[in-house]
Write a protein that holds these residues in place. Sequence first.
Motif, mmCIF file in Angstrom:
data_model
loop_
_atom_site.group_PDB
_atom_site.id
_atom_site.type_symbol
_atom_site.label_atom_id
_atom_site.label_comp_id
_atom_site.label_asym_id
_atom_site.label_seq_id
_atom_site.Cartn_x
_atom_site.Cartn_y
_atom_site.Cartn_z
ATOM 1 N N ASN A 467 0.835 -1.193 0.000
ATOM 2 C CA ASN A 467 0.000 0.000 0.000
ATOM 3 C C ASN A 467 0.873 1.247 0.000
ATOM 4 N N PHE A 469 1.560 5.294 -0.149
ATOM 5 C CA PHE A 469 1.022 6.629 0.144
ATOM 6 C C PHE A 469 2.047 7.612 -0.413
ATOM 7 N N GLY A 503 -2.920 6.371 -1.169
ATOM 8 C CA GLY A 503 -2.999 7.785 -0.827
ATOM 9 C C GLY A 503 -2.113 8.581 -1.774
ATOM 10 N N LEU A 512 -7.237 9.838 -0.024
ATOM 11 C CA LEU A 512 -6.839 8.537 0.515
ATOM 12 C C LEU A 512 -7.944 7.555 0.181
ATOM 13 N N PRO A 514 -8.276 3.346 0.542
ATOM 14 C CA PRO A 514 -7.633 2.049 0.771
ATOM 15 C C PRO A 514 -7.879 1.060 -0.368
ATOM 16 N N PHE A 538 -3.186 13.891 6.434
ATOM 17 C CA PHE A 538 -2.831 12.780 5.532
ATOM 18 C C PHE A 538 -2.111 11.689 6.321
ATOM 19 N N ARG A 541 -4.425 10.012 8.974
ATOM 20 C CA ARG A 541 -5.390 9.103 8.349
ATOM 21 C C ARG A 541 -4.688 7.817 7.905
ATOM 22 N N MET A 542 -3.484 7.994 7.409
ATOM 23 C CA MET A 542 -2.718 6.847 6.943
ATOM 24 C C MET A 542 -2.398 5.907 8.103
ATOM 25 N N SER A 550 2.413 -1.042 4.435
ATOM 26 C CA SER A 550 2.272 0.348 3.999
ATOM 27 C C SER A 550 3.642 0.979 3.751
ATOM 28 N N PHE A 552 5.385 4.866 2.751
ATOM 29 C CA PHE A 552 5.213 6.299 2.546
ATOM 30 C C PHE A 552 6.282 6.744 1.555
#
Length: 818
Positions: A467, A469, A503, A512, A514, A538, A541-542, A550, A552
């Motif tokens: 995932n 972001f 995101g 964002l 999912p 941001f 929420r992440m 996840s 970033f």
Amino acid sequence: MKVLKFGGTSVGSVDSIKTVISILEKNLAEGERIAVVFSAMGGVTNRLIEIGKMAAAGNPEYMEFLKVVEERHFAVVRGLIPVKNQSSTFAAIRGIFNELEDILRGVSWIKELSERTLDLIMSFGERLSTLVITEILKSKGIAAEFCDARQIIHTNATYGMGDVNFEITNRQILEYFAKTSALQCVTGFIASTAEGVTTTLGRGGSDYTASIIAAALDANSIEIWTDVDGMMTADPRKVANAFTIPSISYSEAMELSHFGAKVIYPPSLQPAFAKNITLKVLNTFNVDFEGTYVQKAANGKDYAITGISSIDEIALVNIQGSGMIGVAGISGRLFTALSNNAISVILISQASSEHSICFSIDPKNAQRASEVLEKEFATEISLGYIDSIAIEKSLSIIAIVGEGMKKSTGVSGKLFSVLGKNGINVVATAQGSSELNISVVIAKSDLSKALNAIHGVFFQSETRSLNLFIVGMGLIGGTLLNQIKNQTKYLREEKLLNLNIAGLTNTKKMLLDPDGIQPDNWRDRVMDEGVKTSLPAFVQRMIELNLPNSVFVDCTSDKDIVQYYHMLLDASISVVTPNKVANSGTYSEYVSLQRTALQRGVKFLYETNVGAGLPIINTIQGLMASGDKFLKIEAILSGTLSYIFNNFGPGIRFADVVREAKAKGFTEPDPREDLSGADVGRKILILAREVGVPLEADEITIKAILPGNCLNAPTVDAFFQELEISDNFFASMQAEAEAKQEKLRFIATLENGKASIALKTVDAQHPFYTLSGSDNIISFTTERYKDRPLVIKGPGAGAEVTASGVFADIMSISSYLG
Ligand SMILES: NC(=O)C1=CN([C@@H]2O[C@H](COP(=O)(O)OP(=O)(O)OC[C@H]3O[C@@H](n4cnc5c(N)ncnc54)[C@H](O)[C@@H]3O)[C@@H](O)[C@H]2O)C=CC1
Ligand SMILES: N[C@@H](CC=O)C(=O)O
Ligand code: NA
């Protein structure tokens, strides 16, 4: 002999009953003898309970509810029985409802609803559905007979969950089926006492009916027809990648159901299991799907585990104290006390130090468990042998289940490692010595993340998701998204990897999702659906989304964004970035980011901080890890300056070459960062730190090349105007070099713990003389590369090469996560 059982949704509507009839017709045509068990129409049992309670409460509206139930049955008759045959069935249904109305009237008079009466009221559900379907079959010329299970299945008088008397029941079933060759349509769920009082069989009741009949008749198989595609590797509502388990053993099914898998309730299938009868779980709404085989030993498995199951909410009780060590009988008393109070224990774990025992229970029993234990161990507590009893709530259990664990090593390693890499704390754990199940207790807030991460790692032939972001949709971010779009198919098919963009943000809007922002229309979606950007929101929420795996990705040159790296790494979210700000801040900040990533078992990757996609940081880290020592680094680290000095010459305006470099995507968003030497300063600082020299930015000597008027221009546009004014300045520098048949090179050097950067001229003998385009060149002199240095050379700036370096860092996280 085969026994088929159809659940509530299978007999819940005219359409689904049509499918049921065609399944039965197909079976009859195949010639094997069959018997069929039906549940009540979907929702009817609950409705009947409600109606019973309303009647007992003196609420006359129960009659209207009853009418609705009656009408559902009438509608099926109207839909599936020819008009000329309908009236006798209507009359039979009416007759049954008359009986039920009499009973309910009695309940409303005496205002009491005993368990016994409730069983009787509930029995109408199966009696009605089975009657209606029998009549439909008869109207189609099939020799079908209604079989009221109360005639053949006998239980004791424990209402709500009768205990079956198998001796009598088995005999009765054999006698009953011997008398007739017609297709028996049997009411599920219901039974009676020897005296003829109606009882029910409890949870999984109709499956139990089918299992009892199949076992008594020595059937070859049972088919449980339900509304899902069989037993799945995980709850599909929680794990999108869950898939049907083709073959599962009885014990595995039992373990999975203990931890909440609800498709079948294996205890109710025990009679069939005891006789080795194969069971198939099939879907009435997807008739051709092969479903799940449940049998004594599962067929060959593709995976180390068979399934994952969970209980959403449990409480963990911990009892500990020095007085427990070596004292026999503590656990005996503990569990006896719980059992005497009907508190069922889901999982137990005791460390071999014997200092504590912890176990999990249904949270609704937590308070009582605490009271019971405080009473049981009152003396020990008062003497200080046992500390008070601690209860922790808001926890979940996840169990991985599979016979395959017995043969393969590393299953628990894999489980704990994936939890660790996703920053999920394991509060307690238990493994049965049968090696069929490993259970972990975790925070409820981590449940979905944990299930998905575990599923991904154990069922790897299924696509795994990372995932992403991504902050920054400019040159590098945009190019990265484009590369992801082009690689989607390859990564899915060849690497079984789904890069889910969860995101995306620029300075204006953020979005964002999912479920993923598709890389083919990311810009439109963010601009259309996004909300005003707030980086704290941001990041918050992440972290709240708590998605597994996840990452970033910071594709900005923002200085403030760096403050979030710690928070993210702390939340076990890996960070990938081409942004040099974090690593070129204070040395303590640099060290602390490295340490946090290490402690959290996540990655902080920044290969593109130096030389864009060229493998510079990775090379240094490899050499450092293997014990090499760096003696000297000499390098051209600016793609922009390289390009400028390779293209600037007589008749060309300096400002135009800088403009070209910017247009080609080599420069920093503000090209003065390049021309002032600041960008190269950051890079040599990062390299110094990577090779173990703890420098601060102000310790680097940079000989500026930009005249002050250019450097201090208020905007990038103004800067270009100033550059044009200063054209002569650069032209004369260039001419001087040309005259010596040398080239201008902006060279960074690290030697003896000191870093410096200066514009030098190099002659044709110098290895840095022959550079072209935006090439970077880095020469490492180390103890192992002493006589001839290790040299890395190639384009060191530009959107494609930088984005692909960021992409490679993302891929390396995907391999790390496994
Ligand atoms: N161009 C190159 O060859 C290389 C660039 N880099 C680095 O890549 C990074 C990105 O560079 P470019 O893509 O050229 O920059 P850019 O200016 O084209 O894009 C930056 C993006 O970040 C967004 N952004 C900035 N601050 C933000 C914030 N606080 N919140 C949300 N969004 C924000 C902007 O809206 C824009 O979408 C820089 O740190 C640069 O040093 C690294 C290696 C090579
Ligand atoms: N602006 C930089 C890009 C890479 O970091 C350069 O020109 O080298
Ligand atoms: Na690099």
